[in-house]
Design an enzyme around this catalytic site. Sequence first.
Site, short mmCIF file in Angstrom:
data_model
loop_
_atom_site.label_atom_id
_atom_site.label_comp_id
_atom_site.label_asym_id
_atom_site.label_seq_id
_atom_site.Cartn_x
_atom_site.Cartn_y
_atom_site.Cartn_z
CG ASP A 304 -2.20 0.87 0.88
OD1 ASP A 304 -2.13 1.69 -0.06
OD2 ASP A 304 -3.22 0.75 1.57
C1 BGC Z 1 -5.03 3.29 0.07
C2 BGC Z 1 -5.24 2.26 -1.00
C3 BGC Z 1 -5.10 2.88 -2.36
C4 BGC Z 1 -3.74 3.51 -2.46
C5 BGC Z 1 -3.46 4.15 -3.81
C6 BGC Z 1 -3.75 4.08 -0.16
O1 BGC Z 1 -3.66 5.17 0.70
O2 BGC Z 1 -4.99 2.66 1.32
O3 BGC Z 1 -6.51 1.68 -0.85
O4 BGC Z 1 -5.28 1.91 -3.34
O5 BGC Z 1 -3.65 4.53 -1.47
O6 BGC Z 1 -4.21 5.27 -4.01
#
Ligand code: BGC
Length: 759
Positions: A304
């Site tokens: 993530d």
């Molecule tokens: C979130 C994810 C997301 C990623 C990319 C993160 O902060 O937890 O769910 O896919 O950002 O935007």
Amino acid sequence: MKQLIKKRATKQVQLFLLSLLLMMAGVSCQNGTSEKGKVSSQKGNRYDAQIRKLMSKMTLEEKIGQLNMLSGDGAVTGPITNTNVVKEIKEGHVGAMLNCYTASYTRKLMEIAIDSTRLHIPLLFGYDVIHGERTIFPIPLGESCSWDLKLMEKTARIAAIEASAEGVQWTFAPMVDIARDPRWGRVMEGAGEDPWYGSLVAKAKVRGFQGNDLSNDSTILACVKHGVAYGAPIAGRDYNTVDMSMRTLLGVYMPPYHAAVEAGVATAMSAFNDLNGTPCTANSWIWNTMFRKEWGFKGFVVSDYTSINELIPHGVAKNLFDADVLAFNAGVDMDMVGNGYIKNLKKAVEEGLVSEKEIDSSVYRILKAKFELGLFDNPYKYCNEEREKNDTLTPQHLAVAREDARESMVLLKNSDHLLPFSKKIKSIAIIGPLGNDKSDMIGSWSAAGDRNTEPVSLLEGIKNKLGNKVRILYAKGTDIDSHSTEGFAQAVSVAKEADVVLLALGEGDYMTGEASSRANIDLPGNQRELADAVIKANKRTAVVLMNGRPLTISHLNEVAPAILEAWFSGTEAGNAIADVVFGDYNPSGKLTMTFPRCVGQIPIFYSHMNTGRPYSPTNHYTTHYLDCPNTPLYPFGYGLSYTKFQYDSLKVDKKVMTTKDTLRVSVVLKNVGNYDGTEVAQLYIRDMVGSVTRPVKELRGFKRVFLKKGESKKLVFKLTNQDLSFYRKDMTFGSEPGSFEVFVGGNSATQYKTNFVLK
Ligand code: BGC
């Protein structure tokens, strides 16, 4: 067969015990012992030879470049301003980008990768296409209340068509985190509290995004997230620690990820949270043992957003170098914007902390995805301005968005058949902070949807429905999160003037989604007071709720004659609400997450254990609160219709079944009300005695049935041994002989039941 089950069971016990030991010790498989090394190539994969040939030309630095993801200019669709990104791409340091869309923007970046790098390897573009790209569908929690898996697959298909037309070949969806704590803002992104149902939704979404053939121009890679158990942070606070038993983890939280893998999901994302002492991004048990070895996951794992770097504040890595070694050896192939792999993995290989063979495995998996998408045949196939113009926000897509929104809505209360409103009324007042709102009602994570112009507000939807025939009044009353009563007088005055009132209350979209936990989940600001004033002024008031989580609305439930839960329902929200309110669509949605009466009941879910002291009103020393009932305000599976359904003649086709049998449970469903309508009939089981405690109810079947008024139909559900299986005392997965109850009805509180015995 028995032997096979036994063998599998023994293998599972061994695997479980081994992984449990590793997990408890916080040990990740180091190079040499890791499962990863074994999959440096995937025999039988049709691109194997091409991938190997390409990899034979790559330097270690170029390989590590493929494991690096950078961010574009956010949702900005203008010129490329981040010169550092351009430089990094040119140097072959970038395998994927996120937050880039539009055909022209992605083409520009792709051109740099193709024209300026030594090996011309195309980029992957990932984006959070969560509930649509341009045409925005209801938030996933809302959509899951439709119980319409075909429609959920279709909306993912449309999202893929639109995203792929805008240069995106990879979505960070579906989010399949089981959510039982509505304080957590991200409950809006998933399918609610139930693992069995969540698994079906996970599969439908993967099928919708990926289709049968990734090389098709309009299919994209899906990404199951957030692995794992991100939905259970302590106290519902986003990013907080998750501490749970292995039985709950395997039995409740893991099934939807497994289902996504079974559906062939191409990628997975490692979660931010710490799980029982090991952050998920450093957790070899999750990725190497469960996903890859146990479930046969062949795709790649992306961290993530900076979750690798966050291993430092988690306190399991001293510095970024150690964090990168930990995450990589735990099975995380790609570093999302952490800029660590690109800096540190080469040195880690030189120092023998990471093996080059394992880097090869990761690169292989990422290149395979690019080959499967057809990017090596034509890197620009997804940057098609013609398609971008023709295939986004089409009338067909908008029609599906409207259908999806209507099906998602849940009628929570409808005293004296206040709804549907007659179209013959002379006047209607639209009141409330969400009455003429666009940007909140579209919902968080609305991708490339233009929040300010494209959504149809409730006021617009009502105008579209009624034209000039009815006088339409409007007053905002208050803001979403305000304590000013300045607008109350006008709200009360229009309420008095109108035949009927639609009172649009709820949350701001910024109150849900990531980093948006709430400790208090009442209606924000002074909306409750506004509701009291408006309802006092006009008893014919129906409340429309727009929100991203179950709210504590016991008071509203007492005072409001009718409540329609509309969720954040996307681009066509206003038109869809108008369809439901005026009876052009008879509401059929059923909750996939329990509504608590008060925050103190959380976490609250239907599938709880019985306890040794189940509540009895005549015995004080049984499980209860002094100041609130145990029961929820609205249970899982609950939702009203304008018509009424009756269940009758519940039967099982045999009173004793074996593990090889299929049990048929039948019931006659009758529409006994005054409207045609759709019912979501649900089947729950209860295993009466187990080697471990068993939930009081578990969903194991549902049918979405349309019946004309007066019509009835026999429904037949099937139960197999798989449906009766669980993680037993020794942690093997299987059933146990004994008595079962089987319940059928319109929500999880049903007591209409029969029973059978498993031999
Ligand atoms: C979130 C994810 C997301 C990623 C990319 C993160 O902060 O937890 O769910 O896919 O950002 O935007």
